[in-house]
Enzyme design. Structure first.
Site, PDB file in Angstrom:
ATOM      1  N   LYS A  47       0.835  -1.206   0.000  1.00  0.00           N
ATOM      2  CA  LYS A  47       0.000   0.000   0.000  1.00  0.00           C
ATOM      3  C   LYS A  47       0.866   1.252   0.000  1.00  0.00           C
ATOM      4  O   LYS A  47       0.581   2.219  -0.724  1.00  0.00           O
ATOM      5  CB  LYS A  47      -0.924   0.000   1.223  1.00  0.00           C
ATOM      6  CG  LYS A  47      -2.036  -1.034   1.156  1.00  0.00           C
ATOM      7  CD  LYS A  47      -2.804  -1.120   2.470  1.00  0.00           C
ATOM      8  CE  LYS A  47      -3.921  -2.144   2.385  1.00  0.00           C
ATOM      9  NZ  LYS A  47      -4.621  -2.351   3.660  1.00  0.00           N
ATOM     10  N   GLN A  91      -4.817  -1.266   9.743  1.00  0.00           N
ATOM     11  CA  GLN A  91      -4.740  -2.605   9.159  1.00  0.00           C
ATOM     12  C   GLN A  91      -5.334  -3.652  10.095  1.00  0.00           C
ATOM     13  O   GLN A  91      -4.993  -3.727  11.274  1.00  0.00           O
ATOM     14  CB  GLN A  91      -3.267  -2.950   8.856  1.00  0.00           C
ATOM     15  CG  GLN A  91      -3.063  -4.283   8.183  1.00  0.00           C
ATOM     16  CD  GLN A  91      -3.635  -4.332   6.771  1.00  0.00           C
ATOM     17  OE1 GLN A  91      -3.550  -3.360   6.028  1.00  0.00           O
ATOM     18  NE2 GLN A  91      -4.210  -5.446   6.395  1.00  0.00           N
ATOM     19  N   ASP A 114     -11.211   3.198   3.911  1.00  0.00           N
ATOM     20  CA  ASP A 114     -11.544   1.775   3.868  1.00  0.00           C
ATOM     21  C   ASP A 114     -13.051   1.559   3.818  1.00  0.00           C
ATOM     22  O   ASP A 114     -13.522   0.462   3.498  1.00  0.00           O
ATOM     23  CB  ASP A 114     -10.984   1.068   5.112  1.00  0.00           C
ATOM     24  CG  ASP A 114      -9.819   0.145   4.790  1.00  0.00           C
ATOM     25  OD1 ASP A 114      -9.629  -0.178   3.609  1.00  0.00           O
ATOM     26  OD2 ASP A 114      -9.106  -0.264   5.725  1.00  0.00           O
TER      27      ASP A 114
END
Length: 281
Positions: A47, A91, A114
């Protein structure tokens, strides 16, 4: 037809880079990793690399596994208030002693690239504008590019997670599909899947969906990424769909790897750019 997620992702990342270049400031994506889970670490590095290649700033926060929930909440509040940060990603999975739902709810919905906060989940469910989780968003983009108008098609989503299954179903409903969410307790799952013009497999079981479950000509989106034993003590990645069997029947199918995965990161960049554009207005 093999749906080339790498090619779709490359095109999307190029579009994002053009959008970034048109802004008056550099967008920033903050990624928080708690602990040293190897798979998460690899994903976070990917990422960060993709973020920098798109011309964005990458802010990575690596925290020890024994980080307290209070300290993680404090960091999220700090990132919420940081004008250099347009997107925040914590995460998952988090260590067992941290309540992931509480952490996600702490993220500013306007920086929730997200798409996991309750506000953005509610916006998606009610058809309002908000951030959409990256994996189902990428899957929908590939579906529309492959099949065009999805109106009236029957779709079966296998899996009911908040990350993929539920948002995927909401997106397909938004495209006027007839949607069934199937799961581990669905009765006669093969028969349910055989009705589908579109199959989205996101159940986390290696090669569970067999070729004879697939309606001839159906489009299959395989979200699963499972590491299994291979020959000579090695391992390999496989999806939730038995690819070789399904490929012989399906009209189009995503491979694993190289299907949905690349689009997930590309859509994360897309969402971060969108956040930066909204904040610049």
């Amino acid at each position: 037809m093999i749906i080339d997620g790498k090619a779709f992702a490359a095109d999307l990342r190029a579009e994002v880079a053009k959008g970034v270049a048109m802004l008056s400031r550099v967008p920033g994506l903050a990624v928080v990793l708690v602990g040293s889970d190897p798979a998460s670490a690899v994903y976070v590095r990917a990422k960060g690399k993709a973020t920098r290649e798109a011309g964005m700033a990458s802010f990575q926060h690596d925290l020890p596994a024994d980080t307290s929930q209070a300290d993680l909440v404090a960091l999220v509040h700090q990132l919420n208030a940081d004008d250099a940060v347009d997107g925040i990603l914590v995460q998952l999975p988090l260590p067992d002693h941290i309540d992931a739902n509480a952490i996600i709810a702490t993220i500013d919905p306007d920086k929730d690239v997200d798409g996991f906060t309750p506000e953005n989940a509610g916006r998606l469910a009610t058809g309002l504008q908000g951030f959409v989780p990256c994996t189902p968003l990428g899957a929908l983009m590939m579906l529309k590019a492959t099949r065009g108008d999805l109106t009236g098609l029957e779709a079966v989503v296998i899996g009911r997670s908040n990350i993929v299954g539920k948002p995927m179903a909401a997106l397909l409903l938004g495209e006027s599909c007839t949607v069934t969410i199937a799961h581990s307790r669905t009765k006669d799952l093969p028969a349910v899947v055989r009705r589908a013009d579109i199959v989205v497999a996101a159940v986390g079981r290696p090669e569970m969906v067999r070729g004879d479950w697939i309606k001839p000509g159906a489009t299959v989106i395989d979200v699963g990424i499972n590491r299994v034993d291979a020959t000579e003590g090695k391992t390999k990645l496989v999806g939730d769909v038995a690819f070789a069997e399904a490929e012989a029947v399906a009209g189009a199918i995503t491979p694993v790897p190289g299907g949905v995965g690349p689009m997930t990161i590309a859509c994360l960049l897309k969402n971060t750019l969108t956040s930066a554009q909204r904040r610049e207005r």
